[in-house]
Design a protein around this motif. Structure first.
Motif, mmCIF file in Angstrom:
data_model
loop_
_atom_site.group_PDB
_atom_site.id
_atom_site.type_symbol
_atom_site.label_atom_id
_atom_site.label_comp_id
_atom_site.label_asym_id
_atom_site.label_seq_id
_atom_site.Cartn_x
_atom_site.Cartn_y
_atom_site.Cartn_z
ATOM 1 N N ILE A 61 0.693 1.727 -8.646
ATOM 2 C CA ILE A 61 0.116 0.421 -8.305
ATOM 3 C C ILE A 61 0.757 -0.138 -7.031
ATOM 4 C CG2 ILE A 61 -0.137 -1.974 -9.054
ATOM 5 C CD1 ILE A 61 -0.359 -0.969 -11.906
ATOM 6 N N VAL A 62 2.087 -0.015 -6.947
ATOM 7 C CA VAL A 62 2.797 -0.486 -5.750
ATOM 8 C C VAL A 62 2.326 0.290 -4.518
ATOM 9 C CG1 VAL A 62 5.051 -0.644 -4.621
ATOM 10 C CG2 VAL A 62 4.818 -1.259 -7.034
ATOM 11 N N LEU A 63 2.184 1.601 -4.655
ATOM 12 C CA LEU A 63 1.715 2.412 -3.539
ATOM 13 C C LEU A 63 0.283 2.049 -3.160
ATOM 14 C CD1 LEU A 63 3.174 5.928 -4.439
ATOM 15 C CD2 LEU A 63 3.922 4.386 -2.630
ATOM 16 N N VAL A 69 -2.764 -2.449 2.458
ATOM 17 C CA VAL A 69 -2.297 -3.204 3.628
ATOM 18 C C VAL A 69 -2.351 -2.334 4.887
ATOM 19 C CG1 VAL A 69 -0.303 -4.360 4.666
ATOM 20 C CG2 VAL A 69 -0.856 -4.737 2.246
ATOM 21 N N ALA A 70 -1.884 -1.094 4.766
ATOM 22 C CA ALA A 70 -1.883 -0.189 5.919
ATOM 23 C C ALA A 70 -3.303 0.091 6.408
ATOM 24 C CB ALA A 70 -1.190 1.117 5.557
ATOM 25 N N ALA A 71 -4.244 0.248 5.476
ATOM 26 C CA ALA A 71 -5.632 0.526 5.848
ATOM 27 C C ALA A 71 -6.266 -0.661 6.559
ATOM 28 C CB ALA A 71 -6.439 0.901 4.607
ATOM 29 N N GLU A 72 -6.026 -1.854 6.052
ATOM 30 C CA GLU A 72 -6.636 -3.045 6.641
ATOM 31 C C GLU A 72 -6.026 -3.384 8.006
ATOM 32 O OE1 GLU A 72 -9.244 -4.473 5.747
ATOM 33 O OE2 GLU A 72 -9.535 -3.629 3.762
ATOM 34 N N SER A 78 -7.769 6.426 5.719
ATOM 35 C CA SER A 78 -7.260 7.699 5.224
ATOM 36 C C SER A 78 -5.781 7.627 4.879
ATOM 37 C CB SER A 78 -7.496 8.809 6.269
ATOM 38 O OG SER A 78 -8.840 9.228 6.270
ATOM 39 N N GLN A 79 -5.298 6.438 4.525
ATOM 40 C CA GLN A 79 -3.890 6.276 4.182
ATOM 41 C C GLN A 79 -3.531 7.066 2.919
ATOM 42 O OE1 GLN A 79 -2.163 4.747 6.491
ATOM 43 N NE2 GLN A 79 -4.063 4.252 7.559
ATOM 44 N N ASN A 158 -12.597 -0.626 -0.306
ATOM 45 C CA ASN A 158 -11.229 -0.253 0.031
ATOM 46 C C ASN A 158 -10.233 -0.888 -0.934
ATOM 47 O OD1 ASN A 158 -8.942 0.700 1.500
ATOM 48 N ND2 ASN A 158 -8.811 -1.258 2.554
ATOM 49 N N TRP A 159 -10.430 -2.152 -1.261
ATOM 50 C CA TRP A 159 -9.504 -2.851 -2.157
ATOM 51 C C TRP A 159 -9.499 -2.241 -3.562
ATOM 52 C CZ3 TRP A 159 -11.992 -8.163 -0.652
ATOM 53 C CH2 TRP A 159 -11.659 -8.471 0.676
#
Length: 363
Positions: A61-63, A69-72, A78-79, A158-159
């Motif tokens: 869940i943390v990942l 966040v990284a994707a947005e 493709s994170q 994505n979310w």
């Protein structure tokens, strides 16, 4: 309490006895982690006191939040792909480490970690050589999906699926290691069945590597052919002009690497069922979802491919998507012979046109 009290081997796969009692730990875990951070001590104790299935799920869940966040921020979706080849092995290593810390025999988990490490090495290498870890690299299918999905809907996608569901899926693929861990209390030593399952897994990984290598060599030859107009040694011009590989393992399956990928994690699930003497269990959720995911992603991949290469539909008719449908490999459809129009036929057509003209004049 972090470990279930089990009296029978079959209970090792019982959700109500091995998972459900520890769900409350998930709710209290965040506050405990914050307390450990504040005190700057006790992290190892917290790890040992938390059920490994719960702590592994919490990590996923943390990942997922990190991937989101990284994707947005980067507008690159493709994170999860960059971590795909590593996380299942990390989760199996997590179960292995927890077992050692708790003093539980880990030989069977060692075997699972062995095949998983080989799987990670193969997939990581293949992803790297395709440029997957290059800055800005993204799965081409996400761009195509964005063209047909409203912007707001894609962000919701994505979310939910891209970041969180895929992250949880990678944990769920490794989750069958948990029943194997529990079963090690009753059968601590590595059995001949464990060796057989490990051997099957390694064989599947080898087959997957061969399929990837055949695809890589074909694509490399195709690119060289397009640049130099010269056919590389070991390849035929007709095959390169076709645009997609139909030889080797790809002559019997349209996606032999995908077939092995799904089977690898289904076999781990079956291993857990055998270890706990159950026909089925909750641990099959991850592999089952992976199989459904591959149905959709492969359908999209083939839809794109069929639009690029005219012969691909003929290939689809002859060769199974994953499993071979016939003992013989793909056979190139015979070229349609051009229609031969004889001189006499041309003369008849001319005469017929003249007759029509004469009739029109008479009218």
């Amino acid at each position: 309490m972090a470990f279930p009290t089990i009296k029978a081997l079959e209970d090792c796969a019982d959700f109500s006895k091995t998972v459900e009692p520890f769900i409350p730990q998930l709710y209290t875990l965040p506050s405990k982690v914050l307390d450990v951070i504040a005190r700057r001590e006790g992290l190892l104790d917290l790890y040992a006191e938390t059920n490994p299935l719960i702590s592994g799920f919490a990590i996923s869940i943390v990942l997922g939040a990190i991937f989101l966040v990284a994707a947005e921020i980067n507008r690159n979706y493709s994170q999860v792909d960059r971590a795909w080849s590593l996380l299942p092995t990390i989760y199996i290593a997590h179960f292995n480490a927890w077992a050692r810390l708790a003093g539980i025999p880990s030989q069977r988990l060692d075997a699972a970690l062995l095949f998983s490490a080989a799987w990670s090495a193969r997939l990581t290498f293949n992803y790297w050589r395709k440029g997957g870890y290059s800055v800005g690299s993204e799965d081409y299918r996400w761009e195509i999906i964005r063209q047909y999905v409203p912007k707001a809907a894609f962000h919701v996608f994505n979310w939910t699926f891209i970041s969180f569901i895929q992250s949880i899926l990678l944990f769920a693929l490794a989750a069958p290691a948990y029943p194997i861990l529990l079963a090690s209390q009753f059968e601590p030593n590595l059995t001949s069945s464990d060796i057989a399952y490990t051997s099957v897994e390694l064989l599947l990984i080898l087959t997957e590597w061969i399929a990837d290598q055949q695809q890589w060599e074909f694509q490399s030859a195709k690119q060289q052919y397009r640049k130099t107009a010269k056919v590389p040694s070991g390849f035929k011009q007709d095959d390169l002009d076709r645009g997609f590989i139909t030889t080797g393992l790809w002559s019997y399956s349209r996606h032999p690497n995908f077939a092995c990928e799904q089977t690898i994690w289904f076999v781990l699930y079956q291993w857990s069922c055998y270890a706990t003497r159950n026909l089925y269990s909750w641990a099959g959720v991850g592999p089952s979802f992976l199989i459904m995911l591959f149905q959709g992603s492969t359908w999209l991949t083939e839809l794109i491919t069929a639009g690029k290469y005219p012969e691909y539909k003929a290939y689809q008719r002859q060769v199974g998507m994953f499993a071979p449908t016939w003992i013989t490999g793909y056979k190139v459809p015979p070229a349609k012979a051009p229609k031969v129009i004889r001189t006499s036929e041309i003369a008849k057509q001319i005469e017929e046109k003249e007759r029509r003209k004469q009739k029109q004049k008479q009218k």
